[in-house]
Scaffold this motif. Structure first.
Motif: not given
Lengths: 453, 175
Positions: A1, A18-19, A22, A188, A211, A216, A440, A443-444, A447, B37, B39, B137-138
């Motif tokens: 990722m 991402l996981h 969280s 989340t 979300g 957003w 959140a 996570k953004s 990447k 999503s 995010h 949300t994950d």
């Protein structure tokens, strides 16, 4: 990722998915509190309870229990007030100003820093509230409410009243900014929750967020506007706080340099407090991969910049006092440096002017131990800065027969302890029940931050 | 088929893939209900054809209300209702009114905008989340397509989603 770049260090280490994010952040919200958290919480509660005795005495007996006298009629209370407000500024700076500058490294520290802002502002607001003696009358002393005097309104020409508006706006706007950022993370936690109670609580806090792209898009747009509003707001708050002094005619206070000098000092001490808290938080919650040495170094660089501004301000102030040719002004400064409070002045000078300069050395600014020690020294120094400005300017006034010294009583210390107890109790509760890192936002950047720009 | 009941849900693993998918699915003439999503995805609002949010305008209007209200109230209180002589200065002069006016402007602009955001986005503490896939949300990116709003049949859309990179395609029915 995660994409690695030959040019840039990734902001988040450990090749997180991402996981994983969280998982890592929600883990401490879901788990039972750790031993170190419990110990910290007990200490904070003890401080709060011991301090509460002093607050109780203060409200029962009146401000006479403090060490104030006819000459020094403002001392620890206002020192603590300015100190706490200043600390609060770093949170807004990180979340709002760094957002406007698109600094992505803010994302792993903004949540905790904003929480710090909110609790620090509450601590600050305690002091003007307590010093009124009769809290319950404070509403119509401080707010323009119709009253039975005619209505005699509050004085809108007074910087003390500007403070009421500045601090309350700052507090509520920071709170809303923080909460809006928390909503996606609450969602989340809600979606991971296994028991009914936390599902209901976090579900309520998340307000039905799922979300969607439309949400957003609105979220991004209000974050930007809130940042744009919070930036001048945070500058105005400490400007107005400095005007509490600068609009008076007390030598040592009556200075036009105060607003920028106070704002720089606020950011300086605020970043130091963020570092103190983050270094402990990252250790206790094992967040070393999120708050990296790079984050610590960048914050230390801000400390060098603002610390240098503060240092230059001290020197400028001294020079201008001499250059003004006003004997009262000159004496206030000579007395500050060499009078009975020379030790406070010396503490301030070494902690605020000399110690941050050590961060020019890369080894020191990338070391956790030295950063931790220096961050505490800076905060001690910044407390003494306010003490020096306030007490040393007052204690030898225009009339030598009324010259006096200020000696704090146990209740001065007790009320200060109460604010500390409150601050750490609140921060610990936050770090247990709320996500300490903005899930959140982190996570953004997983990447994109490694990619070539 | 009635609108708002039967959905086809494409599950994606990558934000860039769903961004491209949103473009290609729309190009193929399929109406997307919404993308979910964990995010914010940069550029997704353009891909879905959303207009820029008008919340900044709302904020400006709230702000200007704050400015007007504060200036009017301060001038009325200090200059007309109970004038006070303070240091022999004018009863109502502009400079000392600026700090409070500024703070009040920010107060209304910020809170007004956030409340508007809650109202238009239907966010409320008692609000029930309408989930197409709990993983959004994950770590998953979700594209929901309302079958009742599209002419194309289920299998065709299913194929389209898989071709544009969905790792799974599920059905979701709300009753």
């Amino acid at each position: 990722m995660q994409v690695s770049s030959p040019i840039r260090e990734p902001l988040i280490h450990g090749g997180k998915t991402l996981h994983d994010v969280s998982e890592d952040i929600c883990k401490q919200v879901e788990a039972t509190p750790s031993k170190s958290w419990m110990i910290g919480f007990v200490i904070a509660l003890a401080g709060l309870s011991i301090g509460a005795i002093s607050v109780g005495t203060l409200l029962w007996e009146g401000v006479g229990v403090w060490g104030l006298n006819k000459t020094v009629d403002w001392a620890w209370d206002i020192t603590n007030f300015v100190w706490w407000v200043g600390i609060g500024h770093a949170g807004t700076l990180i979340s709002a100003v760094l957002l406007l500058f698109r600094q992505k490294w803010r994302m792993s520290i903004n949540r905790a820093a904003e929480a710090m802002t909110i609790f620090a502002v509450i601590c600050a607001a305690m002091f003007p509230a307590f010093h009124m003696g009769r809290l319950w009358l404070g509403f119509y002393w401080a707010l323009p409410l119709p009253n039975t005097f005619g209505s005699l309104w509050v004085n809108f020409n007074s910087p003390l009243l500007w403070d009421v508006f500045a601090i309350s706006t700052y507090f509520t706007v920071s709170l809303v900014f923080w909460y809006v950022g928390l909503i996606p993370d609450f969602a989340t936690i809600r979606d991971r929750a296994t028991n009914k109670v936390s599902k209901a609580i976090y579900g309520g806090l998340a307000m039905g967020w799922v979300g969607g792209a439309k949400h957003w898009s609105r979220y991004e747009s209000i974050s930007l506007i809130l940042a744009g509003l919070a930036t001048p707001l945070v500058l105005s708050v400490h400007t107005i706080v400095s005007m509490d002094f600068a609009t008076s005619i007390i030598p040592g206070w009556h200075t036009t340099i105060f607003p920028p000098y106070f704002v720089a000092g606020a950011i300086f001490s605020g970043f130091a407090m963020v570092l103190t808290l983050m270094l402990v938080t990252r250790r206790v919650f094992h967040l070393e991969e999120y708050v990296t040495i790079q984050h610590i170094e960048l914050m230390n660089i801000i400390i060098i910049v603002t610390g240098s501004i503060v240092g230059i301000a001290y020197i400028t102030e001294f020079f201008i006092a001499w250059y003004s040719g006003v004997p009262g002004e000159q004496y206030a400064f000579i007395n500050r440096a060499t009078g009975p409070y020379w030790w406070a002045y010396a503490t301030m000078m070494t902690s605020n002017v000399i110690s941050p300069q050590l961060f020019w050395i890369k080894k020191i600014r990338t070391s956790i131990v030295s950063t931790f020690i220096l961050s505490i020294i800076v905060n001690i120094g910044m407390w003494f800065e306010r003490f020096v400005i306030i007490v040393s300017s007052l204690h030898r006034d225009y009339l030598p027969s009324s010259w006096a010294m200020f000696y704090p009583t146990k209740h001065d210390v007790g009320v200060y302890l109460f604010s500390f107890g409150f601050f750490f109790t609140a921060y610990l509760l936050f770090s247990k029940f709320f996500p300490v890192i903005n899930i959140a936002e982190v996570k953004s950047i997983l990447k994109s931050d490694g990619e070539k720009k | 088929m009635a609108a708002g009941k039967n959905y086809l849900v494409g599950v994606f693993d990558d934000p860039d893939v769903i961004l491209e998918a949103a473009k290609s699915v729309r190009k193929a003439g399929v109406k997307i209900h919404e993308v979910f999503s964990p995010h914010a995805i940069h550029g997704i609002d353009d891909a879905l054809g959303y207009k820029m949010s008008r919340l900044p305008i709302a904020s400006f209007l709230f702000g200007i209300t704050g400015t007007t209200l504060a200036l009017f109230t301060l001038t009325w209180m200090m200059g007309y209702d109970w004038p006070m002589i303070i240091g022999g200065k004018n009863f109502a002069s502009l400079p000392p009114f600026i700090p409070v006016t500024f703070e009040f402007t920010v107060l209304l602009a910020a809170h007004g905008m956030v409340l508007t955001f809650f109202v238009v986005s239907d966010l409320k503490p008692w609000g029930k989340p309408k989930r197409f896939d709990i993983r959004c949300t994950d770590d998953k990116y979700i594209m929901a397509i309302d079958l009742g709003e599209n002419q194309k049949d289920k299998n065709e859309i299913n194929k389209l989603l898989s071709e544009s990179g969905a790792s799974e395609v599920n059905e979701k029915n709300f009753d």
